[in-house]
Write a protein that holds these residues in place. Structure first.
Motif, PDB file in Angstrom:
ATOM      1  N   ARG A  42       0.847  -1.209   0.000  1.00  0.00           N
ATOM      2  CA  ARG A  42       0.000   0.000   0.000  1.00  0.00           C
ATOM      3  C   ARG A  42       0.875   1.249   0.000  1.00  0.00           C
ATOM      4  O   ARG A  42       2.011   1.238   0.461  1.00  0.00           O
ATOM      5  N   ALA A  59       0.452   4.992   1.565  1.00  0.00           N
ATOM      6  CA  ALA A  59      -0.435   5.530   2.608  1.00  0.00           C
ATOM      7  C   ALA A  59      -0.092   6.985   2.941  1.00  0.00           C
ATOM      8  O   ALA A  59       0.387   7.280   4.033  1.00  0.00           O
ATOM      9  N   SER A  98      -0.488  11.038   3.873  1.00  0.00           N
ATOM     10  CA  SER A  98      -1.384  11.910   4.639  1.00  0.00           C
ATOM     11  C   SER A  98      -1.651  13.149   3.787  1.00  0.00           C
ATOM     12  O   SER A  98      -0.700  13.759   3.298  1.00  0.00           O
ATOM     13  N   GLU A 132      -4.294   8.623   4.949  1.00  0.00           N
ATOM     14  CA  GLU A 132      -4.111   8.693   6.403  1.00  0.00           C
ATOM     15  C   GLU A 132      -4.495  10.092   6.891  1.00  0.00           C
ATOM     16  O   GLU A 132      -3.664  10.976   7.044  1.00  0.00           O
ATOM     17  N   TYR A 179      -1.129   7.538  15.090  1.00  0.00           N
ATOM     18  CA  TYR A 179      -0.529   6.897  13.921  1.00  0.00           C
ATOM     19  C   TYR A 179      -0.228   5.394  14.072  1.00  0.00           C
ATOM     20  O   TYR A 179      -0.684   4.584  13.269  1.00  0.00           O
ATOM     21  N   VAL A 200      -2.218   2.529  11.834  1.00  0.00           N
ATOM     22  CA  VAL A 200      -1.485   1.834  10.773  1.00  0.00           C
ATOM     23  C   VAL A 200      -1.582   0.309  10.925  1.00  0.00           C
ATOM     24  O   VAL A 200      -1.865  -0.400   9.962  1.00  0.00           O
ATOM     25  N   THR A 223       5.548  -1.410   2.763  1.00  0.00           N
ATOM     26  CA  THR A 223       6.664  -0.669   2.176  1.00  0.00           C
ATOM     27  C   THR A 223       6.523   0.784   2.593  1.00  0.00           C
ATOM     28  O   THR A 223       5.422   1.325   2.641  1.00  0.00           O
ATOM     29  N   ARG A 224       7.627   1.415   2.915  1.00  0.00           N
ATOM     30  CA  ARG A 224       7.620   2.836   3.294  1.00  0.00           C
ATOM     31  C   ARG A 224       9.063   3.288   3.430  1.00  0.00           C
ATOM     32  O   ARG A 224       9.994   2.475   3.364  1.00  0.00           O
ATOM     33  N   LEU A 239      10.768   5.599   8.631  1.00  0.00           N
ATOM     34  CA  LEU A 239       9.783   4.921   9.476  1.00  0.00           C
ATOM     35  C   LEU A 239      10.245   3.530   9.908  1.00  0.00           C
ATOM     36  O   LEU A 239       9.480   2.768  10.491  1.00  0.00           O
TER      37      LEU A 239
HETATM   38  N1  GLU Z   1       1.128   8.230   6.500  1.00  0.00           N
HETATM   39  C1  GLU Z   1       2.533   8.050   6.665  1.00  0.00           C
HETATM   40  C2  GLU Z   1       3.287   9.130   5.896  1.00  0.00           C
HETATM   41  O1  GLU Z   1       2.699   9.831   5.103  1.00  0.00           O
HETATM   42  C3  GLU Z   1       3.011   6.702   6.200  1.00  0.00           C
HETATM   43  C4  GLU Z   1       2.595   5.649   7.127  1.00  0.00           C
HETATM   44  C5  GLU Z   1       3.227   4.299   6.893  1.00  0.00           C
HETATM   45  O2  GLU Z   1       3.599   3.985   5.765  1.00  0.00           O
HETATM   46  O3  GLU Z   1       3.295   3.532   7.838  1.00  0.00           O
HETATM   47  O4  GLU Z   1       4.471   9.287   6.116  1.00  0.00           O
END
Ligand code: GLU
Length: 283
Positions: A5, A7, A9, A37, A191, A195, A208-209, A213
């Motif tokens: 995904r 995600a 904000s 988010e 958060y 999540v 994935t991010r 994080l």
């Molecule tokens: N919403 C978060 C952001 O914009 C990412 C959250 C996530 O991937 O766990 O940084």
């Protein structure tokens, strides 16, 4: 089937870093989802949300299920909080920011975690009667996780990382965070809680991010275990940095996808600029 995904904000325009994150997620997933988010009502704006969809479409990305909005999921977050409450793992915290800062300043050695100094634990010591009295008096409160107790209950935890930095089986160290806020005074979820609840709900099995994080995974892994949620795999990707080596911020208009598009850039140029070379793996 691998489900990933993106995600974001909706608190600003997407920039080159988001383009990398979205492409990375889409490439790694056979099923690629988008989640908005938007639990921070004070900072999210509908025009930014519209911009996200426009930017993703321009990059050539499409997603596999209806978009999930966190603002519609408050019931699920409350249910998760109830479960943690029934395990005796959360407590109301009535401290103001100023009180917390003063308490930390007083302490000779306040432990520091990935999100700053640990909460000094003032309200953890309140009796039920004291809690009830403050609640009855209308003092606003957040809900915090008793992280040490929760970690002891959950036992040793690990997560599997296959991103662009360290890889392999990594031991989760949730104690590095101290007692995190799971529900804020102004928003009924924070958060980390939102999540993990939503990743499980959406069947995301590869998170994935950005590597900023990465440390969040230590505490999120604990929440998954406490809530009986399935354990996803993780792939944290490198960050796209500006010339001075800093992360792009949503305030840098020049690198927003909207302004690059307006100035005539095409998606292929963007991909080259961020060093994105990948094709979608649909195995
Ligand atoms: N919403 C978060 C952001 O914009 C990412 C959250 C996530 O991937 O766990 O940084």
């Amino acid at each position: 089937m691998i489900t990933t995904r993106f995600a974001p904000s909706p608190t600003g325009l997407l920039h080159l870093g988001h383009a990398y994150a979205a492409l990375f997620a889409a490439m790694r997933g056979a099923r690629f989802l988008v989640r908005i988010e938007d639990i921070d009502f004070t900072r999210c704006k509908p025009e930014y949300e519209a911009g996200i969809f426009e930017d993703l479409a321009w990059l050539g990305l499409s997603w596999d299920m209806p978009v999930l909005r966190q603002s519609m999921r408050m019931g699920a977050y409350s249910a998760a909080l109830e479960r943690l409450k029934s395990l005796g793992l959360i407590y109301p915290c009535f401290c103001t920011r100023a009180e917390i800062a003063a308490e930390i300043a007083r302490a000779a050695e306040a432990p520091h975690g990935p999100e700053g100094p640990h909460y000094p634990g003032t309200c953890r010591a309140l009796s039920y009667a004291q809690q009830a009295e403050k609640i009855a008096a209308g003092i606003p409160y957040a809900l915090r996780l008793d992280t040490a107790k929760a970690a002891a209950l959950a036992g040793d935890l690990y997560f599997e990382e296959s991103g662009e930095g360290v890889t392999g089986r990594i031991k989760a160290e949730p104690q590095r965070f101290g007692d995190i806020v799971l529900a804020r005074k102004d928003t009924p979820a924070a958060y980390h809680l939102a999540v993990v609840v939503d990743d499980a709900f959406q069947g995301v099995n590869l998170v994935t991010r950005g590597e900023d994080l990465f440390t969040a995974t230590h505490i999120q892994r604990l929440l998954q275990a406490l809530l009986g949620l399935p354990e996803p795999l993780y792939a944290h990707h490198r960050l796209i940095l500006d010339e001075s080596g800093k992360k792009f911020s949503k305030r840098d208009r020049a690198v927003t996808l909207a302004s690059l598009r307006e100035s005539g850039a095409d998606p292929l140029e963007i991909m080259t600029r961020i060093g994105f070379m990948g094709c979608r793996d649909i195995s």
